[in-house]
Design a protein around this motif. Sequence first.
Motif, PDB file in Angstrom:
ATOM      1  N   ASP A 164      -8.515  11.908 -12.315  1.00 36.99           N
ATOM      2  CA  ASP A 164      -7.857  12.787 -11.344  1.00 36.99           C
ATOM      3  C   ASP A 164      -8.381  12.583  -9.928  1.00 36.99           C
ATOM      4  O   ASP A 164      -8.043  13.345  -9.024  1.00 36.99           O
ATOM      5  CB  ASP A 164      -8.051  14.246 -11.755  1.00 36.99           C
ATOM      6  CG  ASP A 164      -9.523  14.619 -11.891  1.00 36.99           C
ATOM      7  OD1 ASP A 164     -10.355  13.697 -12.020  1.00 36.99           O
ATOM      8  OD2 ASP A 164      -9.839  15.820 -11.870  1.00 36.99           O
ATOM      9  N   ILE A 165      -9.210  11.566  -9.721  1.00 35.70           N
ATOM     10  CA  ILE A 165      -9.775  11.310  -8.390  1.00 35.70           C
ATOM     11  C   ILE A 165      -9.012  10.170  -7.734  1.00 35.70           C
ATOM     12  O   ILE A 165      -8.972   9.049  -8.252  1.00 35.70           O
ATOM     13  CB  ILE A 165     -11.276  10.973  -8.493  1.00 35.70           C
ATOM     14  CG1 ILE A 165     -12.052  12.189  -9.002  1.00 35.70           C
ATOM     15  CG2 ILE A 165     -11.821  10.516  -7.153  1.00 35.70           C
ATOM     16  CD1 ILE A 165     -13.539  11.946  -9.156  1.00 35.70           C
ATOM     17  N   LEU A 166      -8.400  10.462  -6.578  1.00 35.09           N
ATOM     18  CA  LEU A 166      -7.600   9.468  -5.863  1.00 35.09           C
ATOM     19  C   LEU A 166      -7.935   9.507  -4.376  1.00 35.09           C
ATOM     20  O   LEU A 166      -8.358  10.546  -3.849  1.00 35.09           O
ATOM     21  CB  LEU A 166      -6.102   9.745  -6.044  1.00 35.09           C
ATOM     22  CG  LEU A 166      -5.525   9.616  -7.460  1.00 35.09           C
ATOM     23  CD1 LEU A 166      -4.070  10.058  -7.466  1.00 35.09           C
ATOM     24  CD2 LEU A 166      -5.653   8.190  -7.962  1.00 35.09           C
ATOM     25  N   PRO A 167      -7.726   8.392  -3.678  1.00 36.27           N
ATOM     26  CA  PRO A 167      -7.906   8.399  -2.221  1.00 36.27           C
ATOM     27  C   PRO A 167      -6.710   9.057  -1.537  1.00 36.27           C
ATOM     28  O   PRO A 167      -5.666   9.299  -2.155  1.00 36.27           O
ATOM     29  CB  PRO A 167      -7.994   6.907  -1.888  1.00 36.27           C
ATOM     30  CG  PRO A 167      -7.157   6.251  -2.937  1.00 36.27           C
ATOM     31  CD  PRO A 167      -7.370   7.059  -4.194  1.00 36.27           C
ATOM     32  N   GLU A 168      -6.857   9.324  -0.238  1.00 38.63           N
ATOM     33  CA  GLU A 168      -5.755   9.871   0.559  1.00 38.63           C
ATOM     34  C   GLU A 168      -4.888   8.705   1.039  1.00 38.63           C
ATOM     35  O   GLU A 168      -5.167   8.078   2.055  1.00 38.63           O
ATOM     36  CB  GLU A 168      -6.314  10.661   1.745  1.00 38.63           C
ATOM     37  CG  GLU A 168      -7.071  11.918   1.359  1.00 38.63           C
ATOM     38  CD  GLU A 168      -6.147  12.956   0.742  1.00 38.63           C
ATOM     39  OE1 GLU A 168      -4.972  13.038   1.164  1.00 38.63           O
ATOM     40  OE2 GLU A 168      -6.594  13.665  -0.173  1.00 38.63           O
ATOM     41  N   TYR A 169      -3.838   8.417   0.289  1.00 33.42           N
ATOM     42  CA  TYR A 169      -3.020   7.235   0.573  1.00 33.42           C
ATOM     43  C   TYR A 169      -1.683   7.572   1.235  1.00 33.42           C
ATOM     44  O   TYR A 169      -1.057   6.702   1.850  1.00 33.42           O
ATOM     45  CB  TYR A 169      -2.745   6.470  -0.723  1.00 33.42           C
ATOM     46  CG  TYR A 169      -2.014   7.276  -1.768  1.00 33.42           C
ATOM     47  CD1 TYR A 169      -0.621   7.312  -1.800  1.00 33.42           C
ATOM     48  CD2 TYR A 169      -2.712   8.018  -2.710  1.00 33.42           C
ATOM     49  CE1 TYR A 169       0.048   8.070  -2.751  1.00 33.42           C
ATOM     50  CE2 TYR A 169      -2.058   8.766  -3.661  1.00 33.42           C
ATOM     51  CZ  TYR A 169      -0.680   8.796  -3.683  1.00 33.42           C
ATOM     52  OH  TYR A 169      -0.026   9.556  -4.621  1.00 33.42           O
ATOM     53  N   ARG A 170      -1.222   8.808   1.130  1.00 32.97           N
ATOM     54  CA  ARG A 170       0.131   9.134   1.608  1.00 32.97           C
ATOM     55  C   ARG A 170       0.279   8.952   3.117  1.00 32.97           C
ATOM     56  O   ARG A 170       1.315   8.469   3.591  1.00 32.97           O
ATOM     57  CB  ARG A 170       0.490  10.568   1.210  1.00 32.97           C
ATOM     58  CG  ARG A 170       0.643  10.757  -0.300  1.00 32.97           C
ATOM     59  CD  ARG A 170       0.979  12.200  -0.641  1.00 32.97           C
ATOM     60  NE  ARG A 170       1.153  12.391  -2.075  1.00 32.97           N
ATOM     61  CZ  ARG A 170       0.152  12.605  -2.913  1.00 32.97           C
ATOM     62  NH1 ARG A 170      -1.096  12.659  -2.443  1.00 32.97           N
ATOM     63  NH2 ARG A 170       0.372  12.763  -4.210  1.00 32.97           N
ATOM     64  N   ASP A 171      -0.754   9.328   3.870  1.00 34.09           N
ATOM     65  CA  ASP A 171      -0.660   9.219   5.330  1.00 34.09           C
ATOM     66  C   ASP A 171      -0.644   7.773   5.810  1.00 34.09           C
ATOM     67  O   ASP A 171      -0.355   7.509   6.982  1.00 34.09           O
ATOM     68  CB  ASP A 171      -1.834   9.954   5.987  1.00 34.09           C
ATOM     69  CG  ASP A 171      -1.747  11.461   5.786  1.00 34.09           C
ATOM     70  OD1 ASP A 171      -0.641  11.945   5.472  1.00 34.09           O
ATOM     71  OD2 ASP A 171      -2.788  12.142   5.924  1.00 34.09           O
ATOM     72  N   ALA A 172      -0.977   6.828   4.916  1.00 32.59           N
ATOM     73  CA  ALA A 172      -0.990   5.418   5.317  1.00 32.59           C
ATOM     74  C   ALA A 172       0.414   4.836   5.398  1.00 32.59           C
ATOM     75  O   ALA A 172       0.606   3.750   5.962  1.00 32.59           O
ATOM     76  CB  ALA A 172      -1.837   4.607   4.335  1.00 32.59           C
ATOM     77  N   PHE A 173       1.392   5.547   4.851  1.00 25.60           N
ATOM     78  CA  PHE A 173       2.765   5.041   4.842  1.00 25.60           C
ATOM     79  C   PHE A 173       3.636   5.879   5.780  1.00 25.60           C
ATOM     80  O   PHE A 173       3.337   7.041   6.062  1.00 25.60           O
ATOM     81  CB  PHE A 173       3.337   5.080   3.423  1.00 25.60           C
ATOM     82  CG  PHE A 173       2.639   4.155   2.467  1.00 25.60           C
ATOM     83  CD1 PHE A 173       3.094   2.862   2.289  1.00 25.60           C
ATOM     84  CD2 PHE A 173       1.514   4.579   1.769  1.00 25.60           C
ATOM     85  CE1 PHE A 173       2.447   2.003   1.414  1.00 25.60           C
ATOM     86  CE2 PHE A 173       0.861   3.730   0.891  1.00 25.60           C
ATOM     87  CZ  PHE A 173       1.327   2.436   0.720  1.00 25.60           C
ATOM     88  N   GLY A 174       4.716   5.262   6.262  1.00 27.19           N
ATOM     89  CA  GLY A 174       5.654   5.971   7.124  1.00 27.19           C
ATOM     90  C   GLY A 174       5.941   5.261   8.423  1.00 27.19           C
ATOM     91  O   GLY A 174       6.941   5.551   9.092  1.00 27.19           O
ATOM     92  N   GLU A 175       5.093   4.305   8.791  1.00 24.65           N
ATOM     93  CA  GLU A 175       5.312   3.560  10.030  1.00 24.65           C
ATOM     94  C   GLU A 175       6.069   2.269   9.712  1.00 24.65           C
ATOM     95  O   GLU A 175       5.495   1.228   9.420  1.00 24.65           O
ATOM     96  CB  GLU A 175       3.969   3.240  10.698  1.00 24.65           C
ATOM     97  CG  GLU A 175       4.116   2.653  12.099  1.00 24.65           C
ATOM     98  CD  GLU A 175       2.767   2.458  12.780  1.00 24.65           C
ATOM     99  OE1 GLU A 175       2.749   1.768  13.827  1.00 24.65           O
ATOM    100  OE2 GLU A 175       1.756   2.978  12.278  1.00 24.65           O
TER     101      GLU A 175
END
Length: 317
Positions: free
Chosen positions: A227-238
């Motif tokens: 259940d441990i994951l990095p913060e990856y969502r903010d890396a996408f969108g550009e």
Amino acid sequence: MRQEDRERNGDMKTEVWRRHIFRYTVIVSALIVGMLSANAKNHEDLFVRCSIDQSSFYSHECVCATMWLYTPYSDIAFVNEVESPHLKTGEFSYISRVQNFHKSHREKVDGKLYYAFPLASFVFAMNDAGKYTMQSGKFEIGINFPVVYEDPFFGKVRTAETRSCIVDMKPVDFKVKSLPAAKDTVAFSGAVGKFSVSTVVPRGDIIVNEEASIIVIVKGRGLLGSDILPEYRDAFGEGNKLKSISEQLNTYFDGESIVSELELECEFVPTDIRNCRIGAVRFGYFNPETKRFEVAESEPVDIDVKSSAVKVEPVYI
């Protein structure tokens, strides 16, 4: 003396000699068995000690423990684990046997020289802070005892007999410390250790408006749960849109500590040929060596996006 009398006397002497040999053999065997049994039962000079890398560590921190046999006897025939060690109170949040990399050696304990043999190694972690006692490990130890006895035909004969005894592990105490409160500026993942983050772009053309993938790798010394994951969502969108992720976790022991490697395969769709960037992926963790919360961060990656025209094969007329 007649021939019959001589034969009768010879048979009587042979029978007497056989009885003496039988009686002697029984006495010697009884002495040997008694001596070996006494040695096997008298195992106060044998003991098992559990050595933990740290006597005090943080909750969720993974530590290594090794059970050692201390004995004045160098010829150990076998070792069988009868009962695994467990906690007097509480539970392990994680425990796993690992390969034993330690070597046997000689060591002085309370002024007496022993042979120290590593029996088994394992890694474990605890969720709750507090004081704990590990106990109740039991081992069956087989010892080869040298034996010398007087044989009526061959004189002194050297041999060895194996006798076993049950040896208890000495209880060992350790302390688990609570993690300090995380700062609001750190998105703590729950991992304890030392980690790094990197982003890898697989080979091949990436076409605009078509699915592509990158791999985010979190690796380091410490335990990563499912259940441990990095913060990856903010890396996408550009210049791109994230579609889905899949996880693959590999954990192994390198001889010193647990090493975890998490791979996130991120599928995305590039929407801009001129400007498509995968931003920094962040992973917040607690470092028990520095006693601080830290953030590992990957380098941003600019994606070379090609037009869909590169896929059109030329038509020859």
